[in-house]
Design a protein around this motif. Structure first.
Motif, PDB file in Angstrom:
ATOM      1  N   GLY A  23       0.809  -1.225   0.000  1.00 46.79           N
ATOM      2  CA  GLY A  23       0.000   0.000   0.000  1.00 46.79           C
ATOM      3  C   GLY A  23       0.839   1.270   0.000  1.00 46.79           C
ATOM      4  O   GLY A  23       2.010   1.268  -0.361  1.00 46.79           O
ATOM      5  N   GLY A  24       0.201   2.340   0.455  1.00 47.22           N
ATOM      6  CA  GLY A  24       0.816   3.661   0.421  1.00 47.22           C
ATOM      7  C   GLY A  24       2.127   3.762   1.202  1.00 47.22           C
ATOM      8  O   GLY A  24       3.053   4.466   0.786  1.00 47.22           O
ATOM      9  N   HIS A  52      -4.673   5.832   5.070  1.00 41.03           N
ATOM     10  CA  HIS A  52      -5.989   5.607   5.678  1.00 41.03           C
ATOM     11  C   HIS A  52      -6.042   4.224   6.342  1.00 41.03           C
ATOM     12  O   HIS A  52      -6.930   3.943   7.135  1.00 41.03           O
ATOM     13  CB  HIS A  52      -7.116   5.798   4.656  1.00 41.03           C
ATOM     14  CG  HIS A  52      -7.628   4.536   4.032  1.00 41.03           C
ATOM     15  ND1 HIS A  52      -6.946   3.868   3.040  1.00 41.03           N
ATOM     16  CD2 HIS A  52      -8.741   3.820   4.284  1.00 41.03           C
ATOM     17  CE1 HIS A  52      -7.642   2.783   2.710  1.00 41.03           C
ATOM     18  NE2 HIS A  52      -8.730   2.720   3.437  1.00 41.03           N
ATOM     19  N   ASP A  53      -5.052   3.381   6.002  1.00 37.16           N
ATOM     20  CA  ASP A  53      -4.971   2.057   6.616  1.00 37.16           C
ATOM     21  C   ASP A  53      -3.530   1.566   6.506  1.00 37.16           C
ATOM     22  O   ASP A  53      -2.661   2.290   6.010  1.00 37.16           O
ATOM     23  CB  ASP A  53      -5.930   1.066   5.924  1.00 37.16           C
ATOM     24  CG  ASP A  53      -5.510   0.745   4.494  1.00 37.16           C
ATOM     25  OD1 ASP A  53      -4.500   1.301   4.006  1.00 37.16           O
ATOM     26  OD2 ASP A  53      -6.184  -0.085   3.867  1.00 37.16           O
ATOM     27  N   ASP A 112      -1.484  -1.822   4.958  1.00 34.61           N
ATOM     28  CA  ASP A 112      -1.680  -3.010   4.123  1.00 34.61           C
ATOM     29  C   ASP A 112      -0.487  -3.952   4.242  1.00 34.61           C
ATOM     30  O   ASP A 112       0.662  -3.526   4.130  1.00 34.61           O
ATOM     31  CB  ASP A 112      -1.823  -2.593   2.649  1.00 34.61           C
ATOM     32  CG  ASP A 112      -2.905  -1.549   2.437  1.00 34.61           C
ATOM     33  OD1 ASP A 112      -4.075  -1.921   2.404  1.00 34.61           O
ATOM     34  OD2 ASP A 112      -2.562  -0.347   2.317  1.00 34.61           O
TER      35      ASP A 112
END
Ligand code: 8DG
Ligand code: MN
Ligand code: MN
Length: 386
Positions: free
Chosen positions: A194-195, A204-205, A207
């Motif tokens: 993810g990011g 936002h989360d 991963d």
């Protein structure tokens, strides 16, 4: 503009996002933030095509290696439609775009953003509620709508889940996940995706992609991980899906879909202060924040916070594809799949790469090999922030 003498384009830029290096946040944040609002507004209206057009413009501008000073510098650049160009021109000439300002202050945009900000609530549901006149969390709570388990958790932890996850918090979650994974399956590997893998400082989360070097050892792993997390009291919510992927003679899945079929878990972790030194320090420096949160939960100054975590388990043979797919950004993924189909007649998913001309799967054990199969120059994770 069309009658002007032709100048060399100010910047060279390729038309697919997967052909470019796109750092975060880029040199044109005024422009990209504005285009992002218009993209989001279109997406919240269910207008995917329009949303994608704005996302492509946004991605192109973020990839440029310097700040655009005037409209003349946009000449020769791909990906920018008439609408995006108008908005950019407004921003360059006036510092603001009236369309963007109107969008941001429109009741519909504000309500849709608020409602889809609830974990478990998608555009369709939010639209239905908005049509019924629901514009706030309080109105939703008194509306009598029955919420599913995900939405109930989303509402309960709304404030926490809408507060960005910091790098330090992501690192603290990594430590928790690695500890649990290694205790249930020694030798398993945990990779941050993810990011945060793209170098973003917040998200936002968090991963994670999990695999094991011996194919097959990873089967059913997600359930063991969840059981262990639960026994340690680290989970506030979880929804697990089993692996349904099978290779077919016709080639890899639906290339346009971002959903894949790995064993995975969408969850909400309970991140305690002692697992995150940063959190403890902030709570000490800002007692007001702790008090506000305590008021909202009625739990009285709680020493933990809720964090969204995605866990995905991949067999080692698909790991490179899963890593490419779960690193993002969403636009980078879409563009890589579009490139594969249109320029190479291949279908790419988070599971596999299928060559439609040769009628066979192309194997890869690293992201570099996948880029090579696709005839693309390798783009490192930090350059995939399109
Ligand atoms: P953020 O969390 O910081 O906001 O950004 P992100 O990490 O880039 O976004 P994300 O929503 O967590 O998604 C990470 C990547 O995972 C994204 O490129 C798309 C990919 N992905 C899949 N399959 C699925 C899926 O089924 N659902 C979601 N939400 N993402 C998926 O490959
Ligand atoms: Mn993420
Ligand atoms: Mn995610």
């Amino acid at each position: 503009q069309q009658g002007d003498p032709v100048e060399a384009p100010a910047f060279l830029a390729a038309s697919y996002a997967c052909q470019r290096n796109t750092p975060q946040p880029g040199h044109n944040t005024l422009l990209t933030a504005a285009l992002s609002v218009l993209a989001e507004s279109a997406e919240l209206n269910g207008d995917e095509g329009r949303g994608l057009a704005f996302r492509r413009s946004e991605g192109l501008l973020r990839s440029l290696d310097r700040r655009v000073q005037g409209p003349a510098e946009l000449r020769g650049l791909p990906c920018l439609g008439d609408h995006s160009r108008r908005v950019i021109q407004d921003l360059l000439e006036n510092g603001v775009s009236s369309e963007v300002e109107e969008t941001k202050s429109s009741p519909r945009y504000k309500a849709m953003k608020l409602l889809t900000g609830i974990f478990g609530v998608g555009v369709k549901t939010a639209k239905r509620w908005f049509t019924e006149g629901i514009c706030s969390l309080a109105q939703l709570e008194t509306s009598g709508h029955s919420l599913n388990a995900a939405q109930q958790a989303g509402l309960k932890y709304y404030t926490d889940l809408n507060q960005p996850v910091s790098r330090e918090e992501a690192d603290a979650v990594s430590v928790m996940v690695e500890g649990v994974v290694h205790s249930v399956l020694p030798g398993a590997r945990v990779t941050l995706a993810g990011g945060f893998r793209r170098g973003k400082m917040s998200g936002h989360d968090v991963d994670f992609l999990i695999t094991h070097p011996d194919e097959g050892k990873e089967e059913g792993l997600i359930h063991k991980i969840i059981a262990c997390l639960e026994s340690r009291g680290l989970l506030l919510y979880q929804q697990t899906t089993r692996n349904t992927y099978r290779e077919s003679a016709k080639g890899a899945g639906r290339p346009s879909s971002s959903m894949d079929r790995f064993e995975r878990c969408f969850s909400i972790f309970k991140l305690t202060n002692d697992s995150s030194p940063e959190d403890t320090r902030r709570a000490q420096q800002d007692p007001e924040r702790v008090r506000v949160e305590a008021d909202q939960t009625g739990s009285g100054g709680r020493p933990w916070r809720a964090v969204r975590v995605d866990l995905v388990v991949s067999p080692i043979s698909q790991f490179a594809f899963a890593l490419l797919g779960w690193t993002g950004s969403k636009l980078f993924e879409r563009e890589t799949r579009r490139w594969a189909v249109r320029e190479r007649s291949m279908s790419l998913s988070s599971h596999a790469l299928y060559d439609r001309n040769q009628e066979r799967y192309l194997r890869a054990s690293s992201e570099e090999e996948i880029f090579a199969h696709l005839g693309l120059e390798y783009v490192s994770p930090t350059g995939r922030n399109a």
